[in-house]
Design a protein around this motif. Structure first.
Motif, PDB file in Angstrom:
ATOM      1  N   LEU A   1       0.838  -1.206   0.000  1.00  0.00           N
ATOM      2  CA  LEU A   1       0.000   0.000   0.000  1.00  0.00           C
ATOM      3  C   LEU A   1       0.872   1.255   0.000  1.00  0.00           C
ATOM      4  O   LEU A   1       1.762   1.396   0.828  1.00  0.00           O
ATOM      5  CB  LEU A   1      -0.916   0.006   1.232  1.00  0.00           C
ATOM      6  CG  LEU A   1      -1.932  -1.146   1.322  1.00  0.00           C
ATOM      7  CD1 LEU A   1      -2.639  -1.120   2.682  1.00  0.00           C
ATOM      8  CD2 LEU A   1      -2.960  -1.044   0.205  1.00  0.00           C
ATOM      9  N   ASP A   2       0.609   2.138  -0.947  1.00  0.00           N
ATOM     10  CA  ASP A   2       1.387   3.380  -1.035  1.00  0.00           C
ATOM     11  C   ASP A   2       0.809   4.491  -0.151  1.00  0.00           C
ATOM     12  O   ASP A   2       1.483   5.474   0.130  1.00  0.00           O
ATOM     13  CB  ASP A   2       1.415   3.878  -2.491  1.00  0.00           C
ATOM     14  CG  ASP A   2       2.172   2.908  -3.390  1.00  0.00           C
ATOM     15  OD1 ASP A   2       3.119   2.273  -2.894  1.00  0.00           O
ATOM     16  OD2 ASP A   2       1.796   2.788  -4.572  1.00  0.00           O
ATOM     17  N   ASP A   3      -0.431   4.329   0.262  1.00  0.00           N
ATOM     18  CA  ASP A   3      -1.120   5.359   1.038  1.00  0.00           C
ATOM     19  C   ASP A   3      -0.777   5.201   2.526  1.00  0.00           C
ATOM     20  O   ASP A   3      -1.406   4.420   3.239  1.00  0.00           O
ATOM     21  CB  ASP A   3      -2.627   5.238   0.821  1.00  0.00           C
ATOM     22  CG  ASP A   3      -3.402   6.426   1.387  1.00  0.00           C
ATOM     23  OD1 ASP A   3      -2.864   7.128   2.260  1.00  0.00           O
ATOM     24  OD2 ASP A   3      -4.547   6.640   0.948  1.00  0.00           O
ATOM     25  N   LYS A   4       0.221   5.940   2.982  1.00  0.00           N
ATOM     26  CA  LYS A   4       0.699   5.794   4.362  1.00  0.00           C
ATOM     27  C   LYS A   4      -0.354   6.209   5.392  1.00  0.00           C
ATOM     28  O   LYS A   4      -0.437   5.630   6.478  1.00  0.00           O
ATOM     29  CB  LYS A   4       1.977   6.612   4.561  1.00  0.00           C
ATOM     30  CG  LYS A   4       3.130   6.191   3.645  1.00  0.00           C
ATOM     31  CD  LYS A   4       3.460   4.723   3.800  1.00  0.00           C
ATOM     32  CE  LYS A   4       4.605   4.303   2.881  1.00  0.00           C
ATOM     33  NZ  LYS A   4       4.864   2.851   2.941  1.00  0.00           N
ATOM     34  N   ALA A   5      -1.136   7.213   5.031  1.00  0.00           N
ATOM     35  CA  ALA A   5      -2.181   7.651   5.961  1.00  0.00           C
ATOM     36  C   ALA A   5      -3.211   6.542   6.161  1.00  0.00           C
ATOM     37  O   ALA A   5      -3.623   6.247   7.293  1.00  0.00           O
ATOM     38  CB  ALA A   5      -2.861   8.915   5.429  1.00  0.00           C
ATOM     39  N   PHE A   6      -3.615   5.918   5.061  1.00  0.00           N
ATOM     40  CA  PHE A   6      -4.574   4.806   5.154  1.00  0.00           C
ATOM     41  C   PHE A   6      -3.977   3.636   5.923  1.00  0.00           C
ATOM     42  O   PHE A   6      -4.674   2.966   6.687  1.00  0.00           O
ATOM     43  CB  PHE A   6      -4.986   4.356   3.752  1.00  0.00           C
ATOM     44  CG  PHE A   6      -5.871   3.138   3.756  1.00  0.00           C
ATOM     45  CD1 PHE A   6      -7.186   3.220   4.191  1.00  0.00           C
ATOM     46  CD2 PHE A   6      -5.371   1.903   3.353  1.00  0.00           C
ATOM     47  CE1 PHE A   6      -8.001   2.088   4.213  1.00  0.00           C
ATOM     48  CE2 PHE A   6      -6.175   0.778   3.373  1.00  0.00           C
ATOM     49  CZ  PHE A   6      -7.493   0.869   3.798  1.00  0.00           C
ATOM     50  N   VAL A   7      -2.690   3.384   5.735  1.00  0.00           N
ATOM     51  CA  VAL A   7      -2.005   2.299   6.454  1.00  0.00           C
ATOM     52  C   VAL A   7      -2.085   2.531   7.962  1.00  0.00           C
ATOM     53  O   VAL A   7      -2.376   1.609   8.733  1.00  0.00           O
ATOM     54  CB  VAL A   7      -0.531   2.185   5.998  1.00  0.00           C
ATOM     55  CG1 VAL A   7       0.256   1.270   6.941  1.00  0.00           C
ATOM     56  CG2 VAL A   7      -0.458   1.644   4.572  1.00  0.00           C
ATOM     57  N   GLU A   8      -1.847   3.781   8.387  1.00  0.00           N
ATOM     58  CA  GLU A   8      -1.938   4.107   9.813  1.00  0.00           C
ATOM     59  C   GLU A   8      -3.368   3.954  10.318  1.00  0.00           C
ATOM     60  O   GLU A   8      -3.608   3.435  11.410  1.00  0.00           O
ATOM     61  CB  GLU A   8      -1.451   5.536  10.058  1.00  0.00           C
ATOM     62  CG  GLU A   8       0.044   5.725   9.903  1.00  0.00           C
ATOM     63  CD  GLU A   8       0.839   5.028  10.996  1.00  0.00           C
ATOM     64  OE1 GLU A   8       0.285   4.706  12.061  1.00  0.00           O
ATOM     65  OE2 GLU A   8       2.051   4.797  10.775  1.00  0.00           O
ATOM     66  N   GLN A   9      -4.317   4.409   9.523  1.00  0.00           N
ATOM     67  CA  GLN A   9      -5.719   4.301   9.920  1.00  0.00           C
ATOM     68  C   GLN A   9      -6.145   2.837  10.020  1.00  0.00           C
ATOM     69  O   GLN A   9      -6.863   2.459  10.955  1.00  0.00           O
ATOM     70  CB  GLN A   9      -6.610   5.030   8.920  1.00  0.00           C
ATOM     71  CG  GLN A   9      -8.088   5.052   9.330  1.00  0.00           C
ATOM     72  CD  GLN A   9      -8.946   5.815   8.347  1.00  0.00           C
ATOM     73  OE1 GLN A   9      -8.439   6.449   7.411  1.00  0.00           O
ATOM     74  NE2 GLN A   9     -10.251   5.771   8.559  1.00  0.00           N
ATOM     75  N   LEU A  10      -5.696   2.034   9.073  1.00  0.00           N
ATOM     76  CA  LEU A  10      -6.019   0.606   9.094  1.00  0.00           C
ATOM     77  C   LEU A  10      -5.463  -0.062  10.337  1.00  0.00           C
ATOM     78  O   LEU A  10      -6.159  -0.859  10.987  1.00  0.00           O
ATOM     79  CB  LEU A  10      -5.460  -0.067   7.839  1.00  0.00           C
ATOM     80  CG  LEU A  10      -5.636  -1.586   7.749  1.00  0.00           C
ATOM     81  CD1 LEU A  10      -7.110  -1.956   7.773  1.00  0.00           C
ATOM     82  CD2 LEU A  10      -4.960  -2.132   6.489  1.00  0.00           C
ATOM     83  N   GLN A  11      -4.224   0.280  10.699  1.00  0.00           N
ATOM     84  CA  GLN A  11      -3.647  -0.301  11.908  1.00  0.00           C
ATOM     85  C   GLN A  11      -4.431   0.132  13.140  1.00  0.00           C
ATOM     86  O   GLN A  11      -4.653  -0.656  14.059  1.00  0.00           O
ATOM     87  CB  GLN A  11      -2.181   0.080  12.060  1.00  0.00           C
ATOM     88  CG  GLN A  11      -1.502  -0.646  13.227  1.00  0.00           C
ATOM     89  CD  GLN A  11       0.005  -0.515  13.217  1.00  0.00           C
ATOM     90  OE1 GLN A  11       0.577   0.141  12.352  1.00  0.00           O
ATOM     91  NE2 GLN A  11       0.663  -1.144  14.173  1.00  0.00           N
ATOM     92  N   GLY A  12      -4.873   1.385  13.139  1.00  0.00           N
ATOM     93  CA  GLY A  12      -5.715   1.853  14.236  1.00  0.00           C
ATOM     94  C   GLY A  12      -7.006   1.059  14.328  1.00  0.00           C
ATOM     95  O   GLY A  12      -7.434   0.674  15.423  1.00  0.00           O
TER      96      GLY A  12
END
Length: 222
Positions: A39-50
């Motif tokens: 995944l290139d979308d780092k913001a989404f990656v953080e949100q997903l982990q949350g």
């Protein structure tokens, strides 16, 4: 080859959802880390982990939501940032910094009707979760020092809801009572003032007495 990779990708997401639903935290996080690399979308990656951590009631989810919101904001994706901040204020502990950042984004839009609507929605979300002190602080912050309130309905809802939870509370709420009285008087909205006072007498008689004395000092006739 592309179809094969796509199928593996779909299976990975399915497995992640399965691990979460079965309460297998370590396996879910391992699958998340595998997916995160693609995944290139780092913001989404953080949100997903949350989201994953929150499903396991892990308090560190809060930190990842904050990181996601900041990344969204940095990228100019304000709708996504606002959505994450609104989610944040529903979690414990409620963070004033998250609320302030939301207001900054709302204000940056330079669209006052939208700002008022969004802020009202935020304060009602907080009231639903009984964060009355935070709503009081927020109202005083956004409503300024003008005589007329832009959030008169929310002031009244706060007074009514907080009084039901703590019938004897007066000193904190008098800030909001006087704001409403001044607003209605200045706008010559006698009927709204009378309706407000009637409600106040029903839900909080000590506060009604304080309001009556405040009006009497100003020689206001009903």
């Amino acid at each position: 080859m592309k179809q094969l990779l796509s199928e593996k990708y779909t299976v990975a997401w399915f497995k992640l959802a399965e691990f979460v639903s079965r309460g297998e935290k370590e396996r879910a996080l391992a699958m998340y880390r595998l997916l995160a690399h693609s995944l290139d979308d780092k913001a989404f990656v953080e949100q997903l982990q949350g989201d994953i951590l929150l499903s396991f009631q892990d308090v560190t989810a809060f930190d990842h939501y904050v990181d996601a919101a900041l990344l969204y904001q940095k990228q100019g994706r304000m709708n996504e940032a606002i959505a994450v901040y609104e989610h944040l204020v529903m979690l414990e502990p409620v963070d004033k910094e998250a609320v302030e950042r939301m207001l900054e984004i709302y204000s940056a839009g330079q669209n006052e009707p939208r700002l008022i609507h969004a802020t009202e929605r935020l304060m009602r979300l907080l009231m639903e979760n009984h964060h009355f002190e935070l709503v009081s602080w927020l109202l005083q912050k956004v409503d300024g020092t003008d005589s007329v309130s832009k959030f008169s309905t929310v002031h009244q809802e706060l007074i009514q809801n907080w009084s039901k939870e703590k019938p004897g509370i007066t000193s904190v709420l008098m800030v909001h009572v006087t704001k409403l009285i001044d607003t209605y008087l200045l706008a010559k909205q006698q009927r709204l003032l009378q309706t407000f006072l009637t409600m106040l007498e029903m839900v909080n008689k000590p506060l009604y007495t304080e309001a009556f004395n405040y009006m009497h000092q100003g020689n206001v006739a009903l």
